[in-house]
Scaffold this active site. Structure first.
Site, short mmCIF file in Angstrom:
data_model
loop_
_atom_site.label_atom_id
_atom_site.label_comp_id
_atom_site.label_asym_id
_atom_site.label_seq_id
_atom_site.Cartn_x
_atom_site.Cartn_y
_atom_site.Cartn_z
N GLU A 1 14.25 27.44 19.80
CA GLU A 1 15.43 28.24 19.43
C GLU A 1 16.32 28.37 20.65
OE1 GLU A 1 14.57 32.21 17.82
OE2 GLU A 1 16.33 32.96 18.88
N ARG B 1 23.66 32.85 23.72
CA ARG B 1 24.03 33.82 24.76
C ARG B 1 24.84 33.21 25.88
NH1 ARG B 1 18.04 36.71 25.00
NH2 ARG B 1 17.83 36.68 22.74
N LYS C 1 12.39 38.18 11.42
CA LYS C 1 12.09 38.33 12.85
C LYS C 1 11.84 39.82 13.09
CE LYS C 1 14.72 38.13 17.22
NZ LYS C 1 14.64 37.06 18.22
C1 3PG Z 1 14.59 36.93 21.43
O1 3PG Z 1 15.78 36.74 21.28
O2 3PG Z 1 13.75 36.61 20.58
C2 3PG Z 1 14.14 37.66 22.64
O3 3PG Z 1 15.10 37.70 23.62
C3 3PG Z 1 12.85 37.17 23.18
O4 3PG Z 1 12.32 38.22 23.87
P1 3PG Z 1 11.51 37.97 25.20
O5 3PG Z 1 12.51 37.49 26.22
O6 3PG Z 1 10.94 39.33 25.57
O7 3PG Z 1 10.46 36.96 24.92
#
Ligand code: 3PG
Length: 215
Positions: free
Chosen positions: A44, A48, A132
């Site tokens: 994924e 950002r 999610k």
């Molecule tokens: C996401 O978008 O799924 C999160 O930013 C992932 O979270 P993490 O950086 O704590 O793994």
């Protein structure tokens, strides 16, 4: 339904979605190759950074065999752009009625983000069955999802946020968790340094844990 195909892929492949933010499309392609070597199936790319959409496009063109999606989708426009870039699945950190409605018209699997029971119910009312769960660590973790099994047994979850090699087994052992996601395999500092072998090693270690679990 498109989500059934996605769920089938979670069973056929390591149930891990590598969430990554890249500063250039080239980094995206190198990352995809580093993950593929280890046997990762789901990548994924978040929107950002400005490079996100073009990275998805180039990965789709240059790397075969991965299922590449788009994440951090916060508006209908971003969803539309992600589909145009070739995203094979779509993920939002949350879910508004506008996002849920927009994504329901697409032929691409969409995972709306939820953190509460009411949000899960809203997504369910719109027909979504794979959600999610974000941020998982701050929203009750595996214990929260365990409670949801009896309340909404028809829902499946992908917890993300604070997932790592120390706790992913707790999540994957739950019958309503079909996959986990997060940035622990490809954190920003390793991508920026171009340390692809470290990323491959992290992916290999994660897959070893996941494949040792009874599922
Ligand atoms: C996401 O978008 O799924 C999160 O930013 C992932 O979270 P993490 O950086 O704590 O793994």
């Amino acid at each position: 339904m498109v989500i059934d195909h996605f769920l089938a892929q979670c069973t056929a492949h390591p149930p891990i979605i590598v969430v990554a933010t890249v500063d250039s499309p080239t980094d995206g392609v190198s990352l995809a190759r580093a993950l593929q070597v280890a046997g990762i199936h789901f990548l994924e790319i978040t929107l950002r950074t400005n490079a996100g959409l073009e990275a998805i496009h180039q990965i789709r063109r240059e790397v075969s065999g991965l299922c590449t999606g788009a994440g951090t989708l916060r508006s209908p426009d971003e969803i539309t752009q992600a589909v145009a870039a070739g995203a094979e699945f779509l993920v939002s950190p949350g879910a508004t009625p506008v996002l849920l409605k927009h994504a329901s018209k697409l032929d691409v699997p969409y995972l709306p983000g939820i953190a509460t029971i009411s949000e899960a119910l809203s997504a369910r009312e719109m027909g979504y069955r794979l959600l999610k769960f974000f941020p998982a660590d701050l929203s009750g973790g595996a214990a929260f999802l365990d409670h949801l099994k009896s309340v909404m047994p028809d829902l499946n979850f992908c917890p993300t946020g604070g997932v790592n090699t120390n706790n992913l087994a707790e999540y994957l052992m739950l019958s309503n968790v079909v996959c986990v996601g997060g940035s622990w395999i490809a954190p920003a500092e390793l991508i920026q340094r171009g340390d692809w072998s470290a990323i491959t090693a992290r992916a290999t270690a994660t897959i070893a844990i996941a494949s040792g679990l009874p599922r």
